[in-house]
Scaffold this active site. Sequence first.
Site, mmCIF file in Angstrom:
data_model
loop_
_atom_site.group_PDB
_atom_site.id
_atom_site.type_symbol
_atom_site.label_atom_id
_atom_site.label_comp_id
_atom_site.label_asym_id
_atom_site.label_seq_id
_atom_site.Cartn_x
_atom_site.Cartn_y
_atom_site.Cartn_z
ATOM 1 N N HIS A 106 10.332 -5.150 -6.890
ATOM 2 C CA HIS A 106 9.278 -5.848 -6.135
ATOM 3 C C HIS A 106 8.251 -6.452 -7.088
ATOM 4 O O HIS A 106 7.921 -5.866 -8.116
ATOM 5 C CB HIS A 106 8.610 -4.929 -5.106
ATOM 6 C CG HIS A 106 7.854 -3.764 -5.662
ATOM 7 N ND1 HIS A 106 6.546 -3.873 -6.092
ATOM 8 C CD2 HIS A 106 8.195 -2.468 -5.839
ATOM 9 C CE1 HIS A 106 6.129 -2.676 -6.505
ATOM 10 N NE2 HIS A 106 7.112 -1.812 -6.372
ATOM 11 N N ASP A 158 5.200 -7.569 -5.932
ATOM 12 C CA ASP A 158 3.818 -7.331 -5.493
ATOM 13 C C ASP A 158 3.252 -6.095 -6.178
ATOM 14 O O ASP A 158 3.978 -5.150 -6.487
ATOM 15 C CB ASP A 158 3.722 -7.203 -3.962
ATOM 16 C CG ASP A 158 4.656 -6.147 -3.377
ATOM 17 O OD1 ASP A 158 5.811 -6.043 -3.827
ATOM 18 O OD2 ASP A 158 4.219 -5.411 -2.467
ATOM 19 N N GLU A 170 6.665 -4.948 -0.895
ATOM 20 C CA GLU A 170 7.123 -3.558 -0.998
ATOM 21 C C GLU A 170 5.985 -2.586 -0.773
ATOM 22 O O GLU A 170 6.173 -1.509 -0.228
ATOM 23 C CB GLU A 170 7.758 -3.313 -2.371
ATOM 24 C CG GLU A 170 8.507 -1.989 -2.489
ATOM 25 C CD GLU A 170 7.638 -0.791 -2.836
ATOM 26 O OE1 GLU A 170 8.083 0.344 -2.645
ATOM 27 O OE2 GLU A 170 6.493 -0.978 -3.297
HETATM 28 ZN ZN LIG Z 1 6.840 0.271 -6.699
#
Ligand SMILES: [Zn+2]
Length: 435
Positions: free
Chosen positions: A103, A105, A170
């Site tokens: 992820h 983010d 996420e």
């Molecule tokens: Zn993580």
Amino acid sequence: MQDDLKTRLCDAVDAAFDRQIDFLSELTAHPSTRGNEQSAQEFMARALTDRGYDVDRWQIDVEEIRHLPGFSPVLGPYEDAVNVVGTRRARTGTGRSLILNGHIDVVPEGPLDMWDSPPFEPRVEGGWLYGRGGGDMKAGLAANLFALDALTACGLAPAGDVFYQSVVEEECTGNGALACLARGYTADAALIPEPFSERLVSAQLGVIWFQVHLKGLPTHVAYAGSGANAIEAAIPLIRALHEMEHRWNAAENRPGDYAHMEHALNLNIGRIEGGDWTSSVPAWAVFDVRMAIFPGQSIEAAKTEIEQVILDAARENDFLRNSLPDIVYHGFHAEGYALSQDSSARAGAAIAALETAHHAATGEALVREAITATTDARFFGLYADTPALVYGPRAEAIHGFNERVELDSVRRVTKATAMFIADWCGVEEIQDATG
Ligand SMILES: [Zn+2]
């Protein structure tokens, strides 16, 4: 796998490791908090395009995933929530396919004065890279990419299709990984290098986010006895929620993976807001709650109990009885997931391949660990019948200040990942390779 190939892959990781750190630093410099992931995703898409992957970039459409199991409710539309997937199709297709997921983010950096150096100006010191997101989990995104590069450097490609995913969302919903599933990306296994100290995650908890909205009767503080204080009304509700947390953690409620943990399920009051003026009794308050659930525990049953606990506590309060709180779900609606419960041959084979690769990279046996957080692994494991291995480098303070990731650990994980890919997918010669 031949010992010779293991050595060549490890040498290739070593040879490119300075570039890998540079790549990780550059990626960490993108402040990809929720809503601000675009420049980091642009960077990832370019890195994949430069390497010859077929790159798919798209904005998540809530309407396309809202009906799917595992969807988490969101407040408002998705503006610029963009996923990136790079695909490399095998020429021979004789091997097993693989999703390498990470992820993009990162969680908010918090007050800057708590950091020793600016969170989005990564620095390397004493064998660690410091910066928000460096550990969670941009080091993993870099490891996935450079592990694939190591095969290329050896004149090889995976003999099964590989899907390199850089997803958003996420840290709050998982809807980025869900959108990849909805778009048709599936494989025989998934690897997610979340930073859990080179251990294989055997089980993860589910997570529910909700807000409790309280409304009071505004009045001047001089007449506070006749006004209902919405902020103070939150206190007995929070106490009741913590009593529920205590019950859920009781020994008889713990599944096997968590039997040894006294307090795996944590209820966190993460934000509170309310009132308008120091000398006015607050007419409103909102607090945000994160609560965990065990694998196998039903989200719907958990929500019912949460609502019951809040309403029961509210009915015992003179003011709240007449103005019952509203409960709003936003963010995580995540079930727990236990790889340990996947008895399929594919899961067994994937774990065995990772054990071999980890041992070759570290000289040590692979340790398994049940974690008290969630990851995107649940989408693959629960909704796509795909064993999801969470295995990544050692990091510290991943949601705190001075987040850092250990570079030797990143190096070992990259080597283990390269060997895992070669073993799981098999390898084929790159036909137009020059050497
Ligand atoms: Zn993580």
